[in-house]
Structure formats: structure tokens, C-alpha cells
Design a protein around this motif. Structure first.
Motif, PDB file in Angstrom:
ATOM      1  N   ASP A   7       0.820  -1.207   0.000  1.00 30.35           N
ATOM      2  CA  ASP A   7       0.000   0.000   0.000  1.00 30.35           C
ATOM      3  C   ASP A   7       0.856   1.260   0.000  1.00 30.35           C
ATOM      4  O   ASP A   7       0.581   2.217  -0.731  1.00 30.35           O
ATOM      5  N   GLY A  73     -11.755  -4.753   4.779  1.00 33.76           N
ATOM      6  CA  GLY A  73     -11.514  -3.688   3.808  1.00 33.76           C
ATOM      7  C   GLY A  73     -12.605  -2.638   3.749  1.00 33.76           C
ATOM      8  O   GLY A  73     -13.001  -2.220   2.662  1.00 33.76           O
ATOM      9  N   THR A  76     -11.084   0.750   2.593  1.00 31.43           N
ATOM     10  CA  THR A  76     -10.721   0.567   1.185  1.00 31.43           C
ATOM     11  C   THR A  76     -11.956   0.647   0.296  1.00 31.43           C
ATOM     12  O   THR A  76     -11.933   1.278  -0.771  1.00 31.43           O
ATOM     13  N   GLY A 113      -7.079   3.196   3.791  1.00 33.31           N
ATOM     14  CA  GLY A 113      -7.489   2.435   2.621  1.00 33.31           C
ATOM     15  C   GLY A 113      -6.396   1.456   2.248  1.00 33.31           C
ATOM     16  O   GLY A 113      -5.448   1.233   3.004  1.00 33.31           O
ATOM     17  N   GLY A 114      -6.499   0.877   1.058  1.00 33.65           N
ATOM     18  CA  GLY A 114      -5.504  -0.103   0.651  1.00 33.65           C
ATOM     19  C   GLY A 114      -5.472  -0.297  -0.847  1.00 33.65           C
ATOM     20  O   GLY A 114      -6.429   0.020  -1.562  1.00 33.65           O
ATOM     21  N   GLN A 118      -7.000   4.308  -1.940  1.00 29.25           N
ATOM     22  CA  GLN A 118      -6.436   4.935  -0.748  1.00 29.25           C
ATOM     23  C   GLN A 118      -6.640   6.446  -0.787  1.00 29.25           C
ATOM     24  O   GLN A 118      -6.797   7.042  -1.852  1.00 29.25           O
ATOM     25  N   TRP A 412      -9.512  -2.861  -4.855  1.00 27.89           N
ATOM     26  CA  TRP A 412      -8.161  -2.943  -4.293  1.00 27.89           C
ATOM     27  C   TRP A 412      -7.132  -3.088  -5.415  1.00 27.89           C
ATOM     28  O   TRP A 412      -6.096  -2.437  -5.405  1.00 27.89           O
TER      29      TRP A 412
END
Length: 559
Positions: A7, A73, A76, A113-114, A118, A412
Motif C-alpha cells: 500500500d 476492507g 478501502t 485504505g488499501g 487509498q 483494491w
């Protein structure tokens, strides 16, 4: 197996736009932004006040199943959905909380986030950011210092030193400070007494900042904080110590929402951060209400699973701020659902439709609960590379039997391109007018009955237990005029019950209320259940052990 970019590497490679350009998209002139570098800024109170007569956009809540070590998540997905709505031509913003240093250096290692969904600058957001949490810590501890100082200089207010309720805070997990004895060392250091520390995100000052509508409301709420009781058991307020004005001064800049951007250069407010398993778990009211004036769709999140975050978002934040959400998204992963079905973490990579189906009971409970508030629901399946087609279809089939829809989301890995289908579904729900939002209990219900209502309707508990002291305390607060306040349940995030090991959708369990705290300034009563701690501890191997500066001076170890 292909190498997965971290990330922080993705965030560091982002092409950010100047924050004034992001503000201009929202109609915020440069003179109404207070820049913190080139990529983040605070929005002035004058600009916010000038937006009051504009119509509101649609409010979308992103919540989730109960968290597991497998990951869900939620943030995310919140970021991804905001990007997805902008991708399909909608004017959208996201509103999320600021991360606490405690979890960043404890378990999470970061919370912005990821992957390709993000908010940035990721490193700044996860660390000191614009200093909001430091300001909250300072304001909280100023009040603590003024209490002890008042007692030292003669105790004109007749504070009972055995009944000082205001603890100190720091934004770090430190179990050694949960219970302390202060003022040791002789007469010049004051009167020894027991005290302790909570984590900053559990501070009532944090909750107040996130619920206050403006600076005047902030100072009023700060003055209403109950810090101690006299020998006759009457409350002592922060305003009695003349602390509210100085506290508001420390929080003046922290009250202004922080404007940043996503990896796809869409606007985001990152502001406030009360814990959801201890406090009310939502970003600030002022950020959410401002965003609703600036965008047609506002996507926000509430911490942990829907039993905590969503319930408090609806019953506390929306009730007190007059917000009416138009739709809700419940985030789930195949991996987390299998874990709820009894699969060990090390075995989650293997297909197991049977365990997945068992674990879906947790998801089903959350879907039913959110519907109790009159808000339409869609399920977002946050995709992992190990998910099989059969497992994804099993989740879709399960949710279809609930009369809802589950949509596979690949934000993602793919950013907004991977979440378009969910974005269109959210628009459809928000525009349908089917939301008929109502909290699950009325203001005039007795406090203990409110606690029992949440336990029965949301947790599916069979009984709520509380000592006579707890019940008597609630009655005293009702007599003092606090009976119309909502309740804020402090409970483990890992289960509907108070037992973190009890996954799935347990029924008939017992919720033990071991302590209640009145947050008179924030405007709610905290019911502490089970073994929940208001000062977390670090795990055996904290993320801090892996967070370092490399030879190039870059941070490594933030996820």
C-alpha cells in the motif's frame, strides 16, 4: 506467485494534484483553504458557514461484518466507492476518520485504505497529519491538570478527590497506564489519588469535536463535561473550573475539516476519529454536513462491524445531527466469512463453500440489522485473489435469499474500474426514495431500556445484566435530566456478543454491563460491557517493530 506492491509503495507512486486544485473542484477558493504543505489543507469556518443554505446530497454509509484477522476492507471500499461514483460521472466525496497512532503502531500498521483505493498522503494521514489528535490530547490533559491544580490550591469547589472521573489520555496503546496513582512525592506535588489513562480516541473531547456543529457549540459542550463530584455527590463541570475557553482555543484549528485526495485525485475529508468499540466511531459531523453541501453523493464509514459502527452512526450521529442516510453498503470478504464459519486463518486459501455458508450467518444478521433502521442495503464482496468462483457465487446466492444483492468489487486491485457495478447500484438505491430512516429506540425511553433495546435488537442477546450500582447510577442521571441521551455501547468488535471468540450470529447470550459513564458534553451515556478496555495494549509483536526509515529516508512498514 507475482510480487504484490505494498500500500505504501502504491501511495508513494501516486500523482497527486495540488490541494488548491482539489478544493477548486468543490468550489472552495484558495483563500478559504489553510494549506499544510501542497497536498492537504483545512477548510475555513467562514466557508463552511456560507454553505448552510445549499441543498444536501445523498448520504451513503459503508459498514461491514464483524472484523476478523482475515481482513474486510471497509475503508478501502469507502474510498473505492467514492472513486467509482466519480468514475460514472457523479460528483462524490468521501468522509473518513483520521487513524489513531495506537492501532498504527499496534496491529493495523496504517488505516488510509488499501491497494489502489487509498487516501493520500498516506504516510502523513497515518502519522501526525495536521495535528488534530495532538490538539485533542492537549485539550483533554489541560482539563486534567486544571482539576488537580484546583484541588491543590484549596479546592474551592469542594471536589471529592475520591470521585474525580476525568482521566488522562495519550494517542498510543499503553496498558501500563490503565490504572495509576498520581501526585506522589510529597506536599508540593498535590494530593495522591488513583487515576489512569485512556487512548485519545476514547476521549470525550474527541467525541465532542466530532459531534459539535461549530466553535460555539464546541465550547458549550466542553463546558458541559462532568469531571468530578462533590462530597454531596453533585457534579462538577469543566465550566466550573473555567477550563472550557482554553480548551476551545486549543481545538480551534482542529475543528476545521481536513481536505485531501484519493489516488484518483477525488476529494476526501479525513477528520476526527473516535473509536467504535469504545466511543461512537464516526468522522466529524461538521465534515459530513459540509461534504453534503459540496457533493451530490457523500460516502462515509462507521468503525468496525455494523453492530457497533452502524448502530452508533444511526442512533447517535444521525439522531443528533439530523442526518438521514439514503443507502448502506455492508462490506464482506470470502475469507472473513469462512473464518466466521470456523476455518483457521492458515487454511483460508483453500476453497470451503460449506464453511463459507455457515459464516454467512454473520453477514445475514448485519443485513437484517441495518434494515431495522429503514435504510436499503447492498453487500460489497471485497475481492481477494484466493476467492474461487464457487465461493463468490455462494455469497451472492445467500444474499439473494435475503432479498438483497451482493456485488463483487475489485477496487483494491483495479481502483474505480473495479467497483463501477456497486457505484451504479448505490445510485439506484439512493435515488429510489425507499430510505425511511428511524433510530431503533426513542429519546424518551429510560436509559437501561435503551441498552436492552440495542442488546436485544442488534446483538440478539437473551439478557442484559448490570449491578444495582449501575442501575442506580442510570436512574440518578435520568433524575438530573440526562435520560433523553442515546447510549454508546463499548463492546468487543469481534462478535455480536461480549465474547470476542464467539463468531457467527450467536443468539441468547448475556451482555454484562459492568460500568456506565456519562459523557454529558458529547451527549451520550457509555455502557462498558465485557472485558473491553478504554486503553488498549500492544500485541506480542506490534507493527512498530517493523516500521522504520530506510537508507533513502523513506518510511517502511506502514501497510
Amino acid at each position: 506467485m507475482p510480487t504484490v506492491t505494498s500500500d505504501i509503495e502504491i501511495a508513494r507512486a501516486a500523482t497527486k494534484k495540488p490541494i488548491f486544485e482539489i478544493g477548486a473542484r468543490l468550489g472552495i477558493a484558495s483563500e478559504n483553504l489553510v494549506p499544510y504543505g501542497h497536498d492537504k489543507a483545512k477548510v475555513s469556518a467562514e466557508f463552511i458557514n456560507a454553505q448552510s443554505k445549499k441543498p444536501d446530497g445523498k448520504l451513503i454509509l459503508v459498514t461491514a461484518i464483524n472484523p476478523t484477522p482475515a481482513g474486510e476492507g471497509k475503508t478501502t471500499t469507502t474510498v473505492g466507492l467514492g472513486d467509482g461514483l466519480n468514475r460514472i460521472g457523479k460528483k462524490a466525496m468521501i468522509c473518513v476518520r483520521e487513524p489513531s497512532l495506537g492501532p498504527c503502531f499496534g496491529v493495523k500498521g496504517g488505516a488510509a485504505g488499501g491497494g489502489h483505493a487509498q487516501v493520500v498522503p498516506m504516510e502523513d494521514i497515518n502519522l501526525h497529519f495536521t495535528g488534530d489528535f495532538h490538539a485533542i490530547t492537549s485539550a483533554h490533559n489541560l482539563l486534567a491538570a486544571m482539576i488537580d491544580n484546583h484541588i491543590y490550591w484549596g479546592n474551592e469547589l469542594n471536589i471529592d478527590v475520591r470521585r474525580v472521573t476525568w482521566r488522562r489520555v495519550m494517542d498510543m496503546n499503553d496498558r501500563a497506564l490503565r490504572e495509576i496513582v498520581g501526585s506522589l512525592g510529597g506536599v508540593s506535588n498535590g494530593f495522591p489519588r488513583e487515576g489512569g489513562f485512556d487512548i485519545t480516541v476514547a476521549s470525550e473531547v474527541m467525541a465532542i469535536l466530532c459531534l459539535a456543529s461549530d466553535l460555539e457549540d464546541l465550547e458549550r459542550r466542553l463546558g458541559n463535561i462532568i469531571v468530578a463530584y462533590r462530597t454531596d455527590k453533585t457534579p462538577v463541570f469543566a465550566r466550573d473550573l473555567k477550563a472550557d475557553g482554553a480548551m476551545a482555543v486549543l481545538l480551534k484549528d482542529a475543528m476545521q475539516p481536513n481536505l485531501v485526495q484519493t489516488l484518483e485525485n477525488n476529494p476526501a475529508f479525513v477528520h476526527g476519529g473516535p473509536f467504535a468499540n469504545i466511543a461512537h466511531g464516526c468522522n466529524s459531523v461538521i465534515a459530513t454536513k459540509t461534504a453534503l453541501k459540496l457533493a451530490d453523493y457523500v460516502v462515509t464509514e462507521a468503525g468496525f462491524g455494523a453492530d457497533l459502527g452502524a448502530e452508533k452512526f444511526f442512533d447517535i450521529k444521525c439522531r443528533k445531527a439530523g442526518l438521514k442516510p439514503d443507502a448502506a453498503v455492508i462490506v464482506a470478504t470470502v475469507r472473513a466469512l469462512k473464518m466466521n464459519g470456523g476455518v483457521a486463518k492458515d487454511d483460508l486459501g483453500r476453497e470451503d463453500v460449506e464453511a463459507l455458508t455457515r459464516g454467512c450467518s454473520n453477514l445475514g444478521r448485519h443485513v437484517a440489522n441495518v434494515r431495522k433502521f429503514g435504510v436499503p442495503v447492498v453487500v460489497a464482496i471485497n475481492h481477494f485473489i484466493s476467492d474461487t468462483d464457487a465461493e463468490v457465487q455462494a455469497v451472492k446466492d445467500y444474499v439473494a435469499h435475503l432479498g438483497a444483492e451482493a456485488i463483487l468489487c475489485r477496487h483494491w486491485a483495479e481502483g474505480s474500474a473495479g467497483i463501477e457495478e456497486l457505484a451504479w447500484k448505490v445510485v439506484e438505491m439512493a435515488q429510489s426514495g425507499t430510505a425511511k430512516f428511524e433510530p431503533i429506540y426513542p429519546d424518551d425511553m429510560p436509559l437501561m431500556e435503551k441498552i436492552e433495546a440495542v442488546a436485544a435488537k442488534i446483538y440478539h442477546a437473551g439478557e442484559v445484566t448490570a449491578t444495582k450500582a449501575v442501575r442506580d447510577q442510570l436512574k440518578v442521571w435520568e433524575e438530573q435530566g440526562y435520560g433523553d441521551l442515546p447510549v454508546c455501547m463499548a463492546k468487543t468488535q469481534y462478535s455480536f456478543s461480549t465474547d470476542p471468540a464467539l463468531r457467527g450470529a450467536p443468539e441468547g447470550h448475556v451482555v454484562q454491563v459492568r460500568e456506565v459513564r456519562l459523557s454529558a458534553g458529547a451527549g451520550f451515556v457509555v455502557a462498558i460491557t465485557g472485558e473491553i478496555m478504554t486503553m488498549p495494549g500492544l500485541p506480542r509483536s506490534p507493527a512498530a517493530e517493523r516500521i522504520v526509515l530506510n537508507d533513502q529516508g523513506y518510511i517502511e512498514g506502514l501497510f
